[in-house]
Design a protein around this motif. Sequence first.
Motif, PDB file in Angstrom:
ATOM      1  N   SER A 273      33.274 -48.677 -82.895  1.00 47.30           N
ATOM      2  CA  SER A 273      33.605 -49.510 -83.247  1.00 47.30           C
ATOM      3  C   SER A 273      33.595 -49.574 -85.000  1.00 47.30           C
ATOM      4  O   SER A 273      34.554 -49.655 -85.825  1.00 47.30           O
ATOM      5  CB  SER A 273      32.744 -51.164 -83.064  1.00 47.30           C
ATOM      6  OG  SER A 273      32.919 -51.592 -81.884  1.00 47.30           O
ATOM      7  N   LEU A 274      32.499 -48.892 -85.893  1.00 48.23           N
ATOM      8  CA  LEU A 274      32.595 -48.395 -86.854  1.00 48.23           C
ATOM      9  C   LEU A 274      33.498 -47.501 -87.702  1.00 48.23           C
ATOM     10  O   LEU A 274      34.041 -47.308 -88.626  1.00 48.23           O
ATOM     11  CB  LEU A 274      31.726 -48.608 -87.320  1.00 48.23           C
ATOM     12  CG  LEU A 274      30.164 -50.404 -87.051  1.00 48.23           C
ATOM     13  CD1 LEU A 274      28.886 -49.660 -87.832  1.00 48.23           C
ATOM     14  CD2 LEU A 274      30.778 -51.091 -88.547  1.00 48.23           C
ATOM     15  N   VAL A 275      33.816 -46.060 -87.004  1.00 54.45           N
ATOM     16  CA  VAL A 275      34.262 -45.598 -86.610  1.00 54.45           C
ATOM     17  C   VAL A 275      35.202 -44.766 -86.452  1.00 54.45           C
ATOM     18  O   VAL A 275      36.247 -44.033 -86.638  1.00 54.45           O
ATOM     19  CB  VAL A 275      33.242 -44.182 -86.460  1.00 54.45           C
ATOM     20  CG1 VAL A 275      31.912 -44.157 -87.429  1.00 54.45           C
ATOM     21  CG2 VAL A 275      33.089 -44.246 -85.243  1.00 54.45           C
ATOM     22  N   ALA A 276      35.656 -45.431 -84.877  1.00 57.93           N
ATOM     23  CA  ALA A 276      36.616 -45.077 -83.768  1.00 57.93           C
ATOM     24  C   ALA A 276      38.369 -45.416 -84.075  1.00 57.93           C
ATOM     25  O   ALA A 276      37.957 -47.113 -85.007  1.00 57.93           O
ATOM     26  CB  ALA A 276      36.784 -45.159 -83.256  1.00 57.93           C
ATOM     27  N   LEU A 277      39.263 -45.641 -84.869  1.00 53.49           N
ATOM     28  CA  LEU A 277      40.248 -46.689 -84.308  1.00 53.49           C
ATOM     29  C   LEU A 277      40.739 -47.385 -84.050  1.00 53.49           C
ATOM     30  O   LEU A 277      40.264 -47.016 -82.294  1.00 53.49           O
ATOM     31  CB  LEU A 277      41.482 -45.807 -84.964  1.00 53.49           C
ATOM     32  CG  LEU A 277      42.691 -46.299 -85.772  1.00 53.49           C
ATOM     33  CD1 LEU A 277      42.729 -46.936 -86.983  1.00 53.49           C
ATOM     34  CD2 LEU A 277      43.921 -45.407 -86.161  1.00 53.49           C
TER      35      LEU A 277
ATOM     36  N   LEU B 273      40.764 -45.474 -90.436  1.00 53.95           N
ATOM     37  CA  LEU B 273      41.863 -44.404 -90.361  1.00 53.95           C
ATOM     38  C   LEU B 273      41.700 -43.571 -90.376  1.00 53.95           C
ATOM     39  O   LEU B 273      42.313 -41.760 -90.377  1.00 53.95           O
ATOM     40  CB  LEU B 273      43.380 -45.254 -91.046  1.00 53.95           C
ATOM     41  CG  LEU B 273      44.064 -46.610 -90.844  1.00 53.95           C
ATOM     42  CD1 LEU B 273      44.619 -46.792 -92.337  1.00 53.95           C
ATOM     43  CD2 LEU B 273      44.538 -46.212 -89.477  1.00 53.95           C
ATOM     44  N   VAL B 274      40.311 -43.136 -91.561  1.00 55.39           N
ATOM     45  CA  VAL B 274      39.658 -41.826 -91.515  1.00 55.39           C
ATOM     46  C   VAL B 274      39.003 -41.158 -90.725  1.00 55.39           C
ATOM     47  O   VAL B 274      39.167 -39.671 -90.125  1.00 55.39           O
ATOM     48  CB  VAL B 274      40.004 -41.370 -93.099  1.00 55.39           C
ATOM     49  CG1 VAL B 274      39.174 -40.465 -93.548  1.00 55.39           C
ATOM     50  CG2 VAL B 274      40.421 -41.868 -94.097  1.00 55.39           C
ATOM     51  N   THR B 275      38.029 -41.754 -90.440  1.00 54.36           N
ATOM     52  CA  THR B 275      36.596 -41.267 -90.235  1.00 54.36           C
ATOM     53  C   THR B 275      36.928 -41.058 -88.487  1.00 54.36           C
ATOM     54  O   THR B 275      36.245 -40.276 -87.799  1.00 54.36           O
ATOM     55  CB  THR B 275      35.838 -42.946 -90.214  1.00 54.36           C
ATOM     56  OG1 THR B 275      36.335 -43.951 -89.348  1.00 54.36           O
ATOM     57  CG2 THR B 275      35.061 -42.947 -91.623  1.00 54.36           C
ATOM     58  N   SER B 276      37.854 -41.862 -87.912  1.00 55.12           N
ATOM     59  CA  SER B 276      39.084 -41.839 -86.577  1.00 55.12           C
ATOM     60  C   SER B 276      39.212 -39.747 -86.816  1.00 55.12           C
ATOM     61  O   SER B 276      39.141 -39.325 -85.375  1.00 55.12           O
ATOM     62  CB  SER B 276      39.674 -42.522 -86.382  1.00 55.12           C
ATOM     63  OG  SER B 276      40.390 -41.950 -86.595  1.00 55.12           O
ATOM     64  N   ILE B 277      39.952 -39.540 -87.831  1.00 53.86           N
ATOM     65  CA  ILE B 277      39.784 -38.436 -87.600  1.00 53.86           C
ATOM     66  C   ILE B 277      38.407 -37.660 -87.144  1.00 53.86           C
ATOM     67  O   ILE B 277      39.201 -36.446 -86.699  1.00 53.86           O
ATOM     68  CB  ILE B 277      40.690 -37.224 -88.899  1.00 53.86           C
ATOM     69  CG1 ILE B 277      41.713 -38.514 -89.355  1.00 53.86           C
ATOM     70  CG2 ILE B 277      41.180 -36.057 -88.822  1.00 53.86           C
ATOM     71  CD1 ILE B 277      42.037 -39.101 -90.364  1.00 53.86           C
ATOM     72  N   PHE B 278      37.584 -37.382 -87.985  1.00 55.32           N
ATOM     73  CA  PHE B 278      37.014 -36.256 -87.507  1.00 55.32           C
ATOM     74  C   PHE B 278      35.828 -36.697 -86.124  1.00 55.32           C
ATOM     75  O   PHE B 278      34.789 -36.264 -86.146  1.00 55.32           O
ATOM     76  CB  PHE B 278      35.811 -36.365 -89.006  1.00 55.32           C
ATOM     77  CG  PHE B 278      36.801 -36.188 -89.440  1.00 55.32           C
ATOM     78  CD1 PHE B 278      36.912 -34.701 -90.380  1.00 55.32           C
ATOM     79  CD2 PHE B 278      37.342 -37.016 -90.607  1.00 55.32           C
ATOM     80  CE1 PHE B 278      37.688 -34.186 -91.463  1.00 55.32           C
ATOM     81  CE2 PHE B 278      37.911 -37.382 -92.253  1.00 55.32           C
ATOM     82  CZ  PHE B 278      38.249 -35.050 -92.174  1.00 55.32           C
ATOM     83  N   ILE B 279      36.198 -38.014 -85.624  1.00 58.08           N
ATOM     84  CA  ILE B 279      35.515 -38.028 -84.176  1.00 58.08           C
ATOM     85  C   ILE B 279      35.920 -38.034 -83.504  1.00 58.08           C
ATOM     86  O   ILE B 279      37.277 -37.837 -82.939  1.00 58.08           O
ATOM     87  CB  ILE B 279      35.311 -40.052 -84.285  1.00 58.08           C
ATOM     88  CG1 ILE B 279      34.617 -40.385 -85.621  1.00 58.08           C
ATOM     89  CG2 ILE B 279      34.399 -40.553 -82.900  1.00 58.08           C
ATOM     90  CD1 ILE B 279      32.815 -40.149 -85.473  1.00 58.08           C
ATOM     91  N   HIS B 280      34.897 -37.152 -81.942  1.00 57.69           N
ATOM     92  CA  HIS B 280      35.924 -36.616 -80.900  1.00 57.69           C
ATOM     93  C   HIS B 280      35.308 -36.993 -79.211  1.00 57.69           C
ATOM     94  O   HIS B 280      34.013 -37.693 -79.674  1.00 57.69           O
ATOM     95  CB  HIS B 280      35.806 -35.241 -80.844  1.00 57.69           C
ATOM     96  CG  HIS B 280      36.700 -34.259 -81.809  1.00 57.69           C
ATOM     97  ND1 HIS B 280      36.233 -34.154 -83.452  1.00 57.69           N
ATOM     98  CD2 HIS B 280      38.058 -34.030 -81.916  1.00 57.69           C
ATOM     99  CE1 HIS B 280      36.643 -33.862 -83.470  1.00 57.69           C
ATOM    100  NE2 HIS B 280      38.009 -33.972 -83.101  1.00 57.69           N
TER     101      HIS B 280
END
Length: 310
Positions: free
Chosen positions: A137-141, A153-160
């Motif tokens: 919830s803290l890092v995904a969009l 908006l930014v951290t979700s780009i680097f999470i998979h």
Amino acid sequence: MAKCDYCGAEVSMPYTCGYCGGSFCPKHRLPENHSCEGLDKLTEESRRSGRIYRGISEDLRDEPRENPPESFRRIGFDFDDEKIGGEGEFGGRGILKNLFFSNATTTLLFIIVIVYFGQLLVQLTFGGYFYENTFISLVALRQSTIFKYPWTLVTSIFIHLDFFHMFVNGLILFFIGSALERRIGRKRFIYIFLVAGILAGIAQLLVSKPNAILLGASGAIFGVLGTLTVISPRMPILLFFFIPMPLWMLTVGYGTLEAILAITSPGDTIAHMAHFSGILVGLLYGYKLRREGIGRARSALEDLFRNLGI
């Protein structure tokens, strides 16, 4: 102080091209790196006469160098006689720097991999419940939390999602990212990667359910793809690693498919709208750069495909 005719950088000792007579900085001194008109003419004459163009002349090869050879710089190694064997670029810190931070593409890949293993560490340390309900919830969009956690908006780009998701995105980024960065530079590459990733995420939010989780670098990577397609539409690529085709054909085909799926399957687990939006953002940025005359240099492999009519 003289200026490079290609990028405008100021240089104390400019190189003079033996084919077009222009003055260039060390980075763009080779004919292949400044869209040399004389080189295009020589290539065409060689093809008509049945000869094979074998590269720059020996006079240019013997010029004194201020910087390392471009071929070595592209793979990330800097040669300095005073540093070899010491604490310079070939020391422990120097190797890490050259491997992961010599260009933006490898730096982004390094961050993506580190973040993925960070995800695993959090999951193993705090358990699956904390990972899925708090950490994600803290890092995904997510539409329901975007205003509470705008940094997603930014951290979700680097999470998979998993290793396969991370590996496929990383593999694609490695190939097309390196090709684009060589043409437009580090700062512009980072800019389109982040902007395309953010805008693609916003577009996907508009068609997703409130609690749907959005993560991954796909939107950013498709932005890179779109930009590269406008700048080098005939760049040869191998679809599925064995089917040769120009880049524009792949982008048009995949972009059309993603557009159809974004309309017909908005609730799919794959972010089709993010993919399609990323391509559109990349195409627009590529058009802007092309109008400014940025990134038009072709590689030797592109010239080969062009001469073969592919």
